[in-house]
Design a protein around this motif. Structure first.
Motif, PDB file in Angstrom:
ATOM      1  N   ASP A   1       0.835  -1.204   0.000  1.00  0.00           N
ATOM      2  CA  ASP A   1       0.000   0.000   0.000  1.00  0.00           C
ATOM      3  C   ASP A   1       0.865   1.247   0.000  1.00  0.00           C
ATOM      4  OD1 ASP A   1      -2.559   1.300   0.099  1.00  0.00           O
ATOM      5  OD2 ASP A   1      -2.199   1.708   2.231  1.00  0.00           O
ATOM      6  N   ASP A   2       1.916   1.251   0.819  1.00  0.00           N
ATOM      7  CA  ASP A   2       2.834   2.404   0.856  1.00  0.00           C
ATOM      8  C   ASP A   2       3.521   2.592  -0.500  1.00  0.00           C
ATOM      9  OD1 ASP A   2       2.176   2.891   3.480  1.00  0.00           O
ATOM     10  OD2 ASP A   2       3.986   1.952   4.322  1.00  0.00           O
ATOM     11  N   ASP A   3       3.935   1.474  -1.124  1.00  0.00           N
ATOM     12  CA  ASP A   3       4.594   1.553  -2.437  1.00  0.00           C
ATOM     13  C   ASP A   3       3.646   2.109  -3.495  1.00  0.00           C
ATOM     14  OD1 ASP A   3       6.952   0.608  -1.420  1.00  0.00           O
ATOM     15  OD2 ASP A   3       6.669  -1.453  -2.136  1.00  0.00           O
ATOM     16  N   LEU A   4       2.377   1.758  -3.401  1.00  0.00           N
ATOM     17  CA  LEU A   4       1.405   2.260  -4.377  1.00  0.00           C
ATOM     18  C   LEU A   4       1.128   3.751  -4.177  1.00  0.00           C
ATOM     19  CD1 LEU A   4      -1.171  -0.674  -4.525  1.00  0.00           C
ATOM     20  CD2 LEU A   4       0.508  -0.019  -6.272  1.00  0.00           C
ATOM     21  N   GLU A   5       1.166   4.180  -2.940  1.00  0.00           N
ATOM     22  CA  GLU A   5       0.903   5.593  -2.659  1.00  0.00           C
ATOM     23  C   GLU A   5       2.130   6.455  -2.968  1.00  0.00           C
ATOM     24  OE1 GLU A   5      -0.514   6.047   1.336  1.00  0.00           O
ATOM     25  OE2 GLU A   5      -2.350   4.922   0.959  1.00  0.00           O
ATOM     26  N   ASP A   6       3.307   5.950  -2.672  1.00  0.00           N
ATOM     27  CA  ASP A   6       4.532   6.728  -2.876  1.00  0.00           C
ATOM     28  C   ASP A   6       5.563   5.837  -3.579  1.00  0.00           C
ATOM     29  OD1 ASP A   6       6.384   8.793  -2.663  1.00  0.00           O
ATOM     30  OD2 ASP A   6       7.033   8.138  -0.659  1.00  0.00           O
ATOM     31  N   PRO A   7       5.490   5.771  -4.896  1.00  0.00           N
ATOM     32  CA  PRO A   7       6.449   4.899  -5.601  1.00  0.00           C
ATOM     33  C   PRO A   7       7.872   5.396  -5.407  1.00  0.00           C
ATOM     34  CG  PRO A   7       4.834   5.873  -7.129  1.00  0.00           C
ATOM     35  CD  PRO A   7       4.574   6.440  -5.778  1.00  0.00           C
ATOM     36  N   LYS A   8       8.774   4.465  -5.219  1.00  0.00           N
ATOM     37  CA  LYS A   8      10.199   4.802  -5.035  1.00  0.00           C
ATOM     38  C   LYS A   8      10.817   4.978  -6.421  1.00  0.00           C
ATOM     39  CE  LYS A   8      10.527   2.100  -0.857  1.00  0.00           C
ATOM     40  NZ  LYS A   8      11.093   0.939  -0.212  1.00  0.00           N
ATOM     41  N   SER A   9      11.706   5.909  -6.456  1.00  0.00           N
ATOM     42  CA  SER A   9      12.413   6.083  -7.741  1.00  0.00           C
ATOM     43  C   SER A   9      13.629   5.200  -7.744  1.00  0.00           C
ATOM     44  CB  SER A   9      12.815   7.545  -7.927  1.00  0.00           C
ATOM     45  OG  SER A   9      13.619   7.960  -6.862  1.00  0.00           O
ATOM     46  N   GLU A  10      13.857   4.560  -8.880  1.00  0.00           N
ATOM     47  CA  GLU A  10      14.992   3.637  -8.962  1.00  0.00           C
ATOM     48  C   GLU A  10      16.073   4.192  -9.833  1.00  0.00           C
ATOM     49  OE1 GLU A  10      13.912  -0.351  -9.818  1.00  0.00           O
ATOM     50  OE2 GLU A  10      12.258  -0.221  -8.511  1.00  0.00           O
TER      51      GLU A  10
END
Length: 112
Positions: free
Chosen positions: A103-112
């Motif tokens: 859920d956190d990843d969907l709300e705030d995607p990490k930049s790679e």
């Protein structure tokens, strides 16, 4: 009313009924014939009631005899549920943690 008065009243009623049953109606039929059928029906009903009461007493005794086993079964089931909850709690917590991370990843995607 005491039992002795009841017994006396019952006997007096029986004696009066017997006396009346000896009389004949205008057709020559004894008045006691219908009373005899009613008495037989009453006796049958009384025996059925007594049989029902005895069966209810036996069922109650059987239930009381089986209560400890039923209580043990309920206690065992409760223990099983408690142990199941204890064993599954870490798994459920891991699933919840993983779901929160997704859920956190969907709300705030990490930049790679």
């Amino acid at each position: 009313m005491s039992i002795s008065k009841f017994g006396f009243g019952l006997m007096a009623g029986f004696a009066a009924g017997m006396a009346v049953s000896l009389f004949k109606d205008e057709n020559g039929q004894r008045l006691g014939a219908p009373l005899k059928r009613d008495l037989e029906s009453f006796q049958h009903d009384a025996m059925s009631l007594l049989d029902g009461i005895n069966k209810a007493k036996q069922a109650s005794a059987d239930l009381m005899a089986n209560m400890p086993a039923a209580e043990r079964a309920i206690s065992d089931i409760s223990d099983d549920v408690h142990h199941y909850e204890e064993r599954t709690a870490p798994i459920i917590n891991n699933i919840k943690r993983d779901a929160d991370e997704v859920d956190d990843d969907l709300e705030d995607p990490k930049s790679e």
